[in-house]
Enzyme design. Sequence first.
Site, PDB file in Angstrom:
ATOM      1  N   THR A   1      12.132   6.616  81.082  1.00 33.77           N
ATOM      2  CA  THR A   1      11.686   6.254  82.421  1.00 33.77           C
ATOM      3  C   THR A   1      10.801   5.026  82.361  1.00 33.77           C
ATOM      4  O   THR A   1      10.447   4.561  81.286  1.00 33.77           O
ATOM      5  CB  THR A   1      10.915   7.442  83.039  1.00 33.77           C
ATOM      6  OG1 THR A   1      10.686   7.214  84.403  1.00 33.77           O
ATOM      7  CG2 THR A   1       9.588   7.663  82.358  1.00 33.77           C
TER       8      THR A   1
ATOM      9  N   GLY B   1       8.068   9.122  78.994  1.00 30.14           N
ATOM     10  CA  GLY B   1       7.787  10.212  78.072  1.00 30.14           C
ATOM     11  C   GLY B   1       8.525  11.497  78.361  1.00 30.14           C
ATOM     12  O   GLY B   1       8.237  12.531  77.756  1.00 30.14           O
ATOM     13  N   GLY B   2       9.476  11.461  79.302  1.00 28.32           N
ATOM     14  CA  GLY B   2      10.293  12.640  79.543  1.00 28.32           C
ATOM     15  C   GLY B   2       9.459  13.857  79.886  1.00 28.32           C
ATOM     16  O   GLY B   2       8.512  13.803  80.672  1.00 28.32           O
TER      17      GLY B   2
END
Length: 497
Positions: free
Chosen positions: A309, A390-391
């Site tokens: 992201t 960072g998911g």
Amino acid sequence: MATIAIAAPHPAAVEAARQVTAEGGGLIDAALAAAAALTVAYPHQCSIGGDLVALVRDGVRGTVRSVLSAGAAAAATDPARLRAAGDRMPPGGPLTVTVPGVVAGWAELARLGARLPLARSLAPAVALADDGVPVSEGLARAIRNRLDVVRADAGLSALLLDKTGDPLPVGATLLQPALAATLRELSDDWRHFYTGPTARRLVAGLRERGSLLDATDFAGHRAENTAPLSATANGVTWWVAPPPSQGASLLAVLGHGTDPLTAARRAELSRDALLGDPRSGTVDLDGLLLRAERDVTALPAGPRPAGDTVAVTAVDDEGNAVSLIQSVFQSFGSGIADPATGIVLHNRGSAFSLDPAHPGALRPGARPPHTLCPALATAPGRVVALGCQGGRAQAWILSQVAEDLLDAPAPDAVLARPRWVIGSRDLNRPHPTLVLEPGTPDTDQLTATAHRLGLDVSVTAGPHDEAGHVQTARLRDEDLDAATDPRADGTTAVLAL
């Protein structure tokens, strides 16, 4: 003179913000221009084929709004068919593509206070796609890491490989004429993405690949403008997006300075078991916030895909603020780039659970659990916008820097500190693992706690993408500044209006 501080993970994004503010744009215009530029420069992490979650603060009123533009699964979705094929969603491919929400999210942000037409904020992105942008280190690394996925898709191959079939190297020019044409079309009317010619081409390409999304699914998408979640402690109010965002997990772990890993692990297990779409079922918010004890070990856990992201943060000298995150989820999302439109499609649908008892279960028209976790903090004389790549680990990444960013004289130093994350398959680990960068503070205590919690422990060779790419912008009394994570390719600026 009015000013804006902005941070983004790629210089082209900050330059786009500079261009629109020079033409009379304000805070929201700057954030939109940066976000649009990132969909061109960082196709491994974001795209107009992805989703968007943002927080917007009105400095005069002191109010915060949350914009959730997360797309839904197709109305024709058949969970039973997928359950018959396996116990979890596929990690990529056409069945993981939900309706992309980025474009509708941009339009809703513009409605909240843009000074310029949306077309003007998109103009720098159009030029980048037309004229080309140098391949960054982060993009080159992502191409190498996902080379099998890139080579398996004709659209990605044409975009990211050279004439010999090798990955584009750092510094090579990334040209995207099809995407430039699409962005021009959306500059005329952003609704084309959902009901016009863009939608028709995109739906046709998806259905050729086996997607169940149709024109009605696209036409039905709406960005949600809603109240955020908030919590106040020690004079500081923290603001996050509500479900299906995992923002509640950040509120759950803030303030646990003595044992942050235990709090993060509890929040992680609760999030995996409890997060879903409140539009399609009940979401246990008290459980997500750890305000009530839940035996989540007895509940079905959701899937744990990797995530990717970008975050854009901006604050002006009147206390207006934006924290915007957009994403294709895993690097290059579903592994599909539509040649007709130049759009990389996300794989947000891979986050659905195939267990019908799970609140994040795959259902027709439901939105998947979302990792995107923008945040704002307000205190006397302080406004801080922060967000990160960072998911699933975004909440624990932000929790390690958030409180210090309120008063630290050098925010860059806070973001450069070694960090830890926890995860499993999302971090390419076979078991739940505490991953430490070398020199992480309190390593011995964290390691002992990890063993007590049954976590594996791994130390990276150095600063690592898994520890996230944090972006922050701040107003402290009358001073504006911003910082970008050294793990990214980003930069910052303070722009005069």
